[in-house]
Design an enzyme around this catalytic site. Sequence first.
Site, PDB file in Angstrom:
ATOM      1  N   ARG A  71       0.838  -1.211   0.000  1.00  0.00           N
ATOM      2  CA  ARG A  71       0.000   0.000   0.000  1.00  0.00           C
ATOM      3  C   ARG A  71       0.869   1.255   0.000  1.00  0.00           C
ATOM      4  NH1 ARG A  71      -3.254   2.700   4.564  1.00  0.00           N
ATOM      5  NH2 ARG A  71      -4.778   3.944   3.429  1.00  0.00           N
ATOM      6  N   ASN A 100      -3.199   9.752   4.505  1.00  0.00           N
ATOM      7  CA  ASN A 100      -2.043   8.871   4.671  1.00  0.00           C
ATOM      8  C   ASN A 100      -1.802   8.481   6.131  1.00  0.00           C
ATOM      9  OD1 ASN A 100      -1.329   8.632   1.979  1.00  0.00           O
ATOM     10  ND2 ASN A 100      -0.008  10.450   2.012  1.00  0.00           N
ATOM     11  N   HIS A 198      -5.440  -5.931  -3.121  1.00  0.00           N
ATOM     12  CA  HIS A 198      -6.324  -6.078  -1.958  1.00  0.00           C
ATOM     13  C   HIS A 198      -6.493  -7.523  -1.530  1.00  0.00           C
ATOM     14  CE1 HIS A 198      -8.399  -1.936  -2.820  1.00  0.00           C
ATOM     15  NE2 HIS A 198      -7.210  -1.814  -2.253  1.00  0.00           N
TER      16      HIS A 198
END
Length: 333
Positions: A71, A100, A198
């Site tokens: 990620r 973030n 994912h």
Amino acid sequence: MSSNPGIGSFCKANGYVLFVFVLFRLAASPCCASLSFNFYAASCPSAEFMVANTVRSASSFDRTIPGKLLRLLFHDCFVEGCDASVLLQGNGTERSDPANASLGGFEVIDSAKRVLEIFCPGTVSCADIIALAARDSVEIAGGPAIQIPTGRRDGRASAAENVRANIVDTTFTMNEMIKAFSSKGLSMDDLVTLSGAHTIGSAHCNAFNDRFREDPKGKLTLIDTSLDSSYANELMRKCPANASSSVTVNNDPETSFVFDNQYYRNLLAHKGLFQSDSVLLHDERTRKQVENFANDQESFFSNWGLSFLKVTSIGVKTEDEGEIRQTCSMTNG
């Protein structure tokens, strides 16, 4: 580290074939022209080994590390290109933006950098460490082993104001995602392939709470009928309306720590965690590729190698651009 022998045997048996195939496709692509394989062969021959060893060691203690590092790569490359700008600390930097706030894996990057600075001072960029660490994370989690070119340099600028306009939000529609990926030189096929990231990782409850509504009594109810009802109930149990902001849910409820094609099988079962996941199945432009990957892990892995090369080459800085930071969280001054 995978408990699935099929994945491990695939990687070993097909790694060379995938490597040659990717090299062939790469040679015809302008995306990586300014980078090169074995960039550190003379200046720091063990660079890739040191990064891989650091990632493997960290992952052995914390199984969430591969998902976090993967990620981190996306959040770096989609904003200012793959230049480690997401690592810079300070007020107003990308890292300080609320979008973030849930990023992780920074300590692994910093650890790899410290080792590299001991053996090869001022040589290996933080941008390359992020790319290599994400690549290694996929393999460690059971995914394909691929080679990527190196030679990225670190950026000197990092602005929070650039984050929201560039990263993909989990509530995006298909058209919004296509636009975001296209702006980075990525195709619709890349979008479907890279969404497969994912298959590992986790998300905080607020990343998918748009799929539910809180009633006057503080109870959540499902409003997104595209989501499997039993899966929705499980999500509401794990993430009630009063859930702590620290609560997370695995992106893939079946094989949470294994990089495989289960993500696409979940989509067919209407168990995509995010709205941006579910639309891949319901949009005619992407449904066929979802079905293909769900039924053919080898196809997913082959496509992953190609799309990963493209995403790790977005807006790279090379030669006299940028710098080689001594510490990844700050510029050299």
